[in-house]
Write a protein that holds these residues in place. Structure first.
Motif, mmCIF file in Angstrom:
data_model
loop_
_atom_site.group_PDB
_atom_site.id
_atom_site.type_symbol
_atom_site.label_atom_id
_atom_site.label_comp_id
_atom_site.label_asym_id
_atom_site.label_seq_id
_atom_site.Cartn_x
_atom_site.Cartn_y
_atom_site.Cartn_z
ATOM 1 N N VAL A 201 6.680 -54.737 6.994
ATOM 2 C CA VAL A 201 6.802 -55.785 7.662
ATOM 3 C C VAL A 201 5.521 -56.526 7.990
ATOM 4 C CG1 VAL A 201 7.126 -54.547 9.664
ATOM 5 C CG2 VAL A 201 8.099 -56.951 9.598
ATOM 6 N N ASP A 202 5.514 -57.911 8.100
ATOM 7 C CA ASP A 202 4.077 -58.531 8.351
ATOM 8 C C ASP A 202 4.442 -59.390 9.529
ATOM 9 O OD1 ASP A 202 1.633 -59.233 7.815
ATOM 10 O OD2 ASP A 202 2.001 -60.975 6.254
ATOM 11 N N ILE A 203 3.364 -59.354 10.593
ATOM 12 C CA ILE A 203 3.618 -59.792 11.977
ATOM 13 C C ILE A 203 2.352 -60.503 12.232
ATOM 14 C CG2 ILE A 203 4.100 -59.017 14.273
ATOM 15 C CD1 ILE A 203 5.667 -56.619 13.345
ATOM 16 N N PRO A 204 2.371 -61.476 12.881
ATOM 17 C CA PRO A 204 1.290 -62.194 13.572
ATOM 18 C C PRO A 204 0.395 -61.199 14.615
ATOM 19 C CG PRO A 204 2.776 -63.694 13.511
ATOM 20 C CD PRO A 204 3.463 -62.378 13.250
ATOM 21 N N ALA A 205 -0.836 -61.205 14.554
ATOM 22 C CA ALA A 205 -1.727 -60.056 15.536
ATOM 23 C C ALA A 205 -2.184 -60.632 16.665
ATOM 24 C CB ALA A 205 -2.701 -59.620 14.534
ATOM 25 N N SER A 206 -2.028 -59.554 17.660
ATOM 26 C CA SER A 206 -2.560 -60.044 18.909
ATOM 27 C C SER A 206 -3.014 -58.429 19.297
ATOM 28 C CB SER A 206 -1.714 -60.687 19.944
ATOM 29 O OG SER A 206 -0.748 -59.625 20.382
ATOM 30 N N ASN A 207 -4.101 -58.497 20.525
ATOM 31 C CA ASN A 207 -4.493 -57.178 20.780
ATOM 32 C C ASN A 207 -3.509 -56.421 21.473
ATOM 33 O OD1 ASN A 207 -7.335 -58.034 20.085
ATOM 34 N ND2 ASN A 207 -7.770 -58.604 22.387
ATOM 35 N N LEU A 208 -2.440 -56.891 22.071
ATOM 36 C CA LEU A 208 -1.590 -56.179 22.730
ATOM 37 C C LEU A 208 -0.359 -55.408 21.559
ATOM 38 C CD1 LEU A 208 0.081 -55.241 25.204
ATOM 39 C CD2 LEU A 208 1.354 -57.204 25.321
ATOM 40 N N LYS A 209 -0.310 -56.438 20.741
ATOM 41 C CA LYS A 209 0.644 -56.138 19.430
ATOM 42 C C LYS A 209 0.071 -54.914 18.597
ATOM 43 C CE LYS A 209 2.868 -60.433 18.706
ATOM 44 N NZ LYS A 209 2.793 -61.668 17.914
ATOM 45 N N LYS A 210 -1.347 -54.882 18.633
ATOM 46 C CA LYS A 210 -2.064 -53.915 17.812
ATOM 47 C C LYS A 210 -1.889 -52.638 18.560
ATOM 48 C CE LYS A 210 -5.593 -57.085 15.827
ATOM 49 N NZ LYS A 210 -6.999 -57.337 15.902
ATOM 50 N N GLU A 211 -1.941 -52.555 19.921
ATOM 51 C CA GLU A 211 -2.174 -51.281 20.632
ATOM 52 C C GLU A 211 -0.617 -50.626 20.522
ATOM 53 O OE1 GLU A 211 -4.728 -49.966 22.076
ATOM 54 O OE2 GLU A 211 -5.939 -51.086 21.228
ATOM 55 N N ILE A 212 0.351 -51.427 20.785
ATOM 56 C CA ILE A 212 1.933 -50.960 20.339
ATOM 57 C C ILE A 212 1.704 -50.505 18.953
ATOM 58 C CG2 ILE A 212 4.137 -51.683 20.486
ATOM 59 C CD1 ILE A 212 3.475 -53.989 22.330
ATOM 60 N N THR A 213 1.371 -51.174 18.019
ATOM 61 C CA THR A 213 1.571 -50.425 16.660
ATOM 62 C C THR A 213 0.823 -49.245 16.546
ATOM 63 O OG1 THR A 213 1.316 -52.829 15.879
ATOM 64 C CG2 THR A 213 1.039 -50.983 14.245
ATOM 65 N N LYS A 214 -0.527 -49.023 17.212
ATOM 66 C CA LYS A 214 -1.325 -47.855 17.361
ATOM 67 C C LYS A 214 -0.178 -46.739 18.113
ATOM 68 C CE LYS A 214 -5.619 -49.774 17.423
ATOM 69 N NZ LYS A 214 -6.859 -50.181 18.098
ATOM 70 N N ILE A 215 0.588 -47.261 19.037
ATOM 71 C CA ILE A 215 1.362 -46.034 19.824
ATOM 72 C C ILE A 215 2.605 -45.633 18.968
ATOM 73 C CG2 ILE A 215 3.090 -45.730 21.488
ATOM 74 C CD1 ILE A 215 1.025 -47.636 23.391
ATOM 75 N N LEU A 216 3.000 -46.565 18.144
ATOM 76 C CA LEU A 216 4.255 -46.357 17.135
ATOM 77 C C LEU A 216 3.806 -45.362 16.132
ATOM 78 C CD1 LEU A 216 6.056 -49.679 16.954
ATOM 79 C CD2 LEU A 216 6.784 -47.897 18.249
ATOM 80 N N HIS A 217 2.643 -45.547 15.689
ATOM 81 C CA HIS A 217 2.021 -44.722 14.413
ATOM 82 C C HIS A 217 1.657 -43.395 15.151
ATOM 83 C CE1 HIS A 217 -1.159 -43.034 11.768
ATOM 84 N NE2 HIS A 217 -0.233 -43.728 10.882
ATOM 85 N N SER A 218 1.123 -43.362 16.192
ATOM 86 C CA SER A 218 0.714 -41.973 16.971
ATOM 87 C C SER A 218 2.002 -41.255 17.025
ATOM 88 C CB SER A 218 -0.313 -41.998 17.901
ATOM 89 O OG SER A 218 0.481 -42.642 19.044
ATOM 90 N N LYS A 219 3.070 -41.874 17.437
ATOM 91 C CA LYS A 219 4.290 -41.106 17.721
ATOM 92 C C LYS A 219 5.200 -40.868 16.561
ATOM 93 C CE LYS A 219 3.207 -40.643 21.927
ATOM 94 N NZ LYS A 219 2.719 -39.503 22.355
ATOM 95 N N ASN B 130 15.975 -38.846 27.811
ATOM 96 C CA ASN B 130 15.486 -37.587 28.601
ATOM 97 C C ASN B 130 14.366 -37.050 27.968
ATOM 98 O OD1 ASN B 130 15.936 -35.714 30.631
ATOM 99 N ND2 ASN B 130 17.165 -34.161 29.704
ATOM 100 N N GLY B 131 13.496 -37.728 27.557
ATOM 101 C CA GLY B 131 12.147 -37.390 27.149
ATOM 102 C C GLY B 131 12.136 -37.409 25.622
ATOM 103 N N LEU B 132 13.087 -37.710 24.968
ATOM 104 C CA LEU B 132 12.773 -37.725 23.496
ATOM 105 C C LEU B 132 12.486 -39.237 22.865
ATOM 106 C CD1 LEU B 132 16.354 -35.780 22.537
ATOM 107 C CD2 LEU B 132 14.021 -35.007 22.614
ATOM 108 N N GLY B 133 12.470 -39.910 23.653
ATOM 109 C CA GLY B 133 12.296 -41.564 23.253
ATOM 110 C C GLY B 133 10.790 -41.586 23.968
ATOM 111 N N VAL B 134 10.437 -43.049 23.701
ATOM 112 C CA VAL B 134 9.231 -43.474 24.361
ATOM 113 C C VAL B 134 9.195 -44.497 25.030
ATOM 114 C CG1 VAL B 134 6.710 -44.007 23.660
ATOM 115 C CG2 VAL B 134 7.752 -42.019 22.560
#
Length: 132
Positions: free
Chosen positions: A23-41, A99-103
């Protein structure tokens, strides 16, 4: 567009529903940080930031599916804090997703982080979304 985070989450939700690989999404700094979190989790397979000449660029996200059942790693993406009604959580009252299984992804004074990281640092902030 009034809410870029909702647009980001909706694009990912729609791509998962359509069983797209990328999926292709227009970037912003906040979206980049959310993407990094989704990848790390472990919710997405990989990502790539493509820089534009006059724009902020794009984010290419490779979605993650189970090899046998073809089921997505992302079951639900929910926007919590909206432009019309912001939701904040204090450090002693952070949300727990399934109960802690999601983020829960929060925007804090120390940056964008998960609910567990915010709990360890004892900071609160705006609750952006729930992922599970």
């Amino acid at each position: 567009m009034t809410d870029p985070i909702s647009d980001y989450l909706t694009r990912v939700r729609n791509a998962v529903a359509a069983k797209h690989r990328v999926v292709d999404i227009p970037a912003s700094n906040l979206k980049k940080e959310i993407t990094k979190i989704l990848h790390s989790k472990g919710y997405i397979l990989n990502y790539k930031f493509e820089e534009g000449v006059n724009t902020q660029g794009n984010i290419k996200i490779a979605l993650k599916y189970h090899p046998v059942s073809k089921e997505s790693a992302i079951r639900n993406l929910t926007r919590v804090s909206k432009p019309g009604l912001r939701k904040y959580a204090q450090s002693d009252n952070l949300p727990r997703v399934i109960n802690g299984l999601g983020v829960a992804i929060l925007s804090t004074s120390k940056g964008v982080m998960t609910d567990k990281e915010a709990n360890n640092l004892k900071v609160g902030g705006e609750v952006l979304c729930y992922v599970y």
